[in-house]
Design a protein around this motif. Structure first.
Motif, PDB file in Angstrom:
ATOM      1  N   PRO A   1       0.815  -1.224   0.000  1.00  0.00           N
ATOM      2  CA  PRO A   1       0.000   0.000   0.000  1.00  0.00           C
ATOM      3  C   PRO A   1       0.846   1.271   0.000  1.00  0.00           C
ATOM      4  O   PRO A   1       0.305   2.366  -0.132  1.00  0.00           O
ATOM      5  N   VAL A   2       2.178   1.130   0.142  1.00  0.00           N
ATOM      6  CA  VAL A   2       3.062   2.292   0.225  1.00  0.00           C
ATOM      7  C   VAL A   2       4.183   2.149  -0.796  1.00  0.00           C
ATOM      8  O   VAL A   2       4.685   1.053  -1.044  1.00  0.00           O
ATOM      9  N   GLU A   3       4.564   3.272  -1.395  1.00  0.00           N
ATOM     10  CA  GLU A   3       5.704   3.284  -2.310  1.00  0.00           C
ATOM     11  C   GLU A   3       6.577   4.504  -2.033  1.00  0.00           C
ATOM     12  O   GLU A   3       6.122   5.490  -1.431  1.00  0.00           O
ATOM     13  N   ASP A   4       7.820   4.428  -2.456  1.00  0.00           N
ATOM     14  CA  ASP A   4       8.775   5.524  -2.253  1.00  0.00           C
ATOM     15  C   ASP A   4       8.855   5.951  -0.788  1.00  0.00           C
ATOM     16  O   ASP A   4       9.020   7.141  -0.485  1.00  0.00           O
ATOM     17  N   GLY A   5       8.675   5.002   0.095  1.00  0.00           N
ATOM     18  CA  GLY A   5       8.873   5.264   1.516  1.00  0.00           C
ATOM     19  C   GLY A   5       7.678   5.827   2.247  1.00  0.00           C
ATOM     20  O   GLY A   5       7.244   5.290   3.260  1.00  0.00           O
ATOM     21  N   ILE A   6       7.093   6.933   1.724  1.00  0.00           N
ATOM     22  CA  ILE A   6       6.076   7.646   2.514  1.00  0.00           C
ATOM     23  C   ILE A   6       4.807   7.962   1.734  1.00  0.00           C
ATOM     24  O   ILE A   6       3.958   8.722   2.224  1.00  0.00           O
ATOM     25  N   PHE A   7       4.655   7.412   0.534  1.00  0.00           N
ATOM     26  CA  PHE A   7       3.488   7.762  -0.281  1.00  0.00           C
ATOM     27  C   PHE A   7       2.578   6.561  -0.464  1.00  0.00           C
ATOM     28  O   PHE A   7       3.032   5.427  -0.602  1.00  0.00           O
TER      29      PHE A   7
ATOM     30  N   PRO B   1       4.020   4.851   7.521  1.00  0.00           N
ATOM     31  CA  PRO B   1       4.163   3.853   6.452  1.00  0.00           C
ATOM     32  C   PRO B   1       4.828   2.573   6.931  1.00  0.00           C
ATOM     33  O   PRO B   1       5.868   2.157   6.412  1.00  0.00           O
ATOM     34  N   VAL B   2       4.224   1.972   7.919  1.00  0.00           N
ATOM     35  CA  VAL B   2       4.732   0.717   8.475  1.00  0.00           C
ATOM     36  C   VAL B   2       3.915  -0.424   7.870  1.00  0.00           C
ATOM     37  O   VAL B   2       2.725  -0.572   8.159  1.00  0.00           O
ATOM     38  N   LEU B   3       4.532  -1.224   7.019  1.00  0.00           N
ATOM     39  CA  LEU B   3       3.795  -2.234   6.263  1.00  0.00           C
ATOM     40  C   LEU B   3       3.099  -3.239   7.165  1.00  0.00           C
ATOM     41  O   LEU B   3       2.006  -3.714   6.854  1.00  0.00           O
TER      42      LEU B   3
ATOM     43  N   ASN C   1      -2.502  -5.241   7.073  1.00  0.00           N
ATOM     44  CA  ASN C   1      -3.601  -5.949   7.743  1.00  0.00           C
ATOM     45  C   ASN C   1      -4.956  -5.302   7.495  1.00  0.00           C
ATOM     46  O   ASN C   1      -5.979  -5.803   7.962  1.00  0.00           O
ATOM     47  N   LYS C   2      -4.970  -4.188   6.780  1.00  0.00           N
ATOM     48  CA  LYS C   2      -6.224  -3.462   6.562  1.00  0.00           C
ATOM     49  C   LYS C   2      -6.798  -3.797   5.192  1.00  0.00           C
ATOM     50  O   LYS C   2      -6.076  -4.159   4.259  1.00  0.00           O
TER      51      LYS C   2
ATOM     52  N   GLN D   1      14.227   4.252   4.093  1.00  0.00           N
ATOM     53  CA  GLN D   1      15.060   3.054   4.084  1.00  0.00           C
ATOM     54  C   GLN D   1      14.308   1.812   4.514  1.00  0.00           C
ATOM     55  O   GLN D   1      14.873   0.703   4.537  1.00  0.00           O
ATOM     56  N   LEU D   2      13.035   1.958   4.922  1.00  0.00           N
ATOM     57  CA  LEU D   2      12.281   0.786   5.389  1.00  0.00           C
ATOM     58  C   LEU D   2      11.814  -0.069   4.221  1.00  0.00           C
ATOM     59  O   LEU D   2      11.566   0.450   3.141  1.00  0.00           O
TER      60      LEU D   2
END
Length: 427
Positions: A115-121, A263-265, A270-271, A426-427
């Motif tokens: 659900p997240v790309e480029d770290g924070i989007f 942005p913690v996968l 889980n959503k 970096q995550l």
């Protein structure tokens, strides 16, 4: 002794006035909720026996700050509007561009990747699943019609008793907001056009109108206007009324017991897709309310936690949802002008809410980055406002001071984005 008695009597009198204001505000709010056809809030999330609008009104009674006195260029309106999608399919295109495949994807679990790309989007596939709310084409068409439609009825139903629910000759409706002062009309109007600059389409279309009982638009409600004691030729706002909306409870990641929306996968995966799409809109809302310093939504809930620990479990003030789950940002009169004037009172709460979010819509942040880089927010907002609104000269624009505050808040959001990117890239 006489002085003490006099002071005590004055205090009791003020308390009595505050109580009357609180009860009357609650009654007005209940009336509007009834007219919109609100469904009952989620039963498991609320105190039994407590009114759902308790916290939303408490802070108003305590922190209403009178505006600086100046000529009343325009009455202020308010509007809670959106059109029932089923009943008005012929004249309303809110989210009708969603096909069955898209609807199915919205309802199911996350299967299309991160659900997240480029770290924070938020990921592009999620963005693609979120239809445009009030499209630019639809808003333009509605505004053109609303400027000329005859108003055949005015009745209570849009918040304060000074505001009115207007019925046009074709049967459609709009909220007419006649504010305490021109600041509120100006604030809501400029907030609407700022949303357009940012590409945020969650706000119902808005136009300005000048109250004139001799004009064709207002002639049929001349008697009603006289009874309302509106100033002649006051500038008011008309916002499209949309029915069949429900209240919105603050999602768990944004409540006081949570760490925020990051942005913690492990947390986001889980959503369901529907939950992620709502969170995406909340991230836009928080950025938007920070820019405009609008304290009359999530920030007011945060403030109310001081005496109401469960305020986040009840409907958020001035935020509604369509049957499809798309958020509608209504009643933005506290934004910009009024919000900037009382900024010192609310800034710590604004900053707290902003710091709780570190995942954003890329398209919104691209607009913010552009306004930061070009440092021309005032120029672009003023041009859009004046080109789009014939009554812009009568209502006026931001002062130099407030235009500077807006640019500063854009710069702060840009800095916040960079801080989030440094932390999570970096995550």
């Amino acid at each position: 002794m006489r002085a003490v008695s006099a002071n005590l009597f004055a205090l009791l009198f003020l308390c009595a006035l505050a109580s009357v204001f609180y009860v009357w505000s609650a009654l007005e709010n209940r009336l509007e909720r009834h007219k919109r056809g609100f469904s009952a809030p989620g039963a498991g999330s609320f105190h039994q026996g407590l009114p759902a609008d308790l916290s939303a009104k408490t802070f108003r009674a305590l922190l209403t700050v009178p505006a600086a006195q100046r000529p009343h260029l325009g009455g202020r309106l308010e509007a809670r509007n959106l059109t029932d999608q089923t009943a008005s399919a012929g004249n309303r295109d809110y989210h009708v561009n969603g096909d069955n495949k898209r609807s199915a994807l919205r309802e199911g679990p996350v299967k299309l990747g991160s659900p997240v790309e480029d770290g924070i989007f938020w990921s592009e596939w999620l963005e693609d699943l979120l239809p445009v709310g009030f499209s630019e084409e639809y808003a333009l068409s509605w505004r053109e019609r609303a400027r000329t439609y005859r108003i055949v009825k005015l009745e209570p139903g849009c918040g304060r008793i000074s505001n009115q629910l207007a019925t046009f000759a074709d049967g459609t409706k709009a909220c007419v907001r006649y504010g305490i002062n021109a600041d509120q009309v100006q604030g809501e109007t400029l907030t609407y056009y700022l949303a357009s600059l940012l590409g945020i389409t969650n706000l119902p279309p808005l136009v300005l109108s000048q109250v004139n009982s001799d004009s064709e638009q207002w002639a049929a409600v001349r008697t009603r206007i006289g009874g309302l004691l509106w100033s002649d030729r006051a500038v008011v706002s008309l916002t499209e009324w949309v029915s069949n909306l429900t209240g919105v409870v603050t999602p768990a990641p944004l409540r006081q017991e949570s760490s925020g929306l990051h942005p913690v996968l492990g947390e986001l995966q889980n959503k369901t897709t529907t939950e992620l799409l709502e969170l995406m809109q909340w991230s836009d809302l928080i950025i938007f309310d920070y820019l405009t310093a609008n304290f009359d939504r999530l920030v007011s809930n945060l403030f109310s936690l001081q005496w109401d620990s469960r305020v986040m479990e009840r409907d958020t003030n001035n935020l509604l949802k369509t049957p499809r789950g798309d958020l509608v940002f209504i009643d933005n009169e506290a934004g910009l002008v009024h919000g900037f004037r009382v900024l010192n009172m609310w800034e710590k709460y604004h900053s707290t809410v902003l710091s709780s979010v570190c995942v954003f819509r890329k398209r919104t942040m691209q607009r913010v980055a552009e306004l930061h880089r070009r440092r021309d927010a005032r120029k672009r907002l003023r041009e859009l406002y004046r080109d789009s609104e014939p009554l812009s000269q009568e209502l006026g624009f931001l002062s130099d001071e407030h235009a500077g505050v807006l640019q500063d808040r854009i710069d702060r959001i840009y800095k916040h984005i960079l801080q989030c990117k440094a932390k999570y890239s970096q995550l």
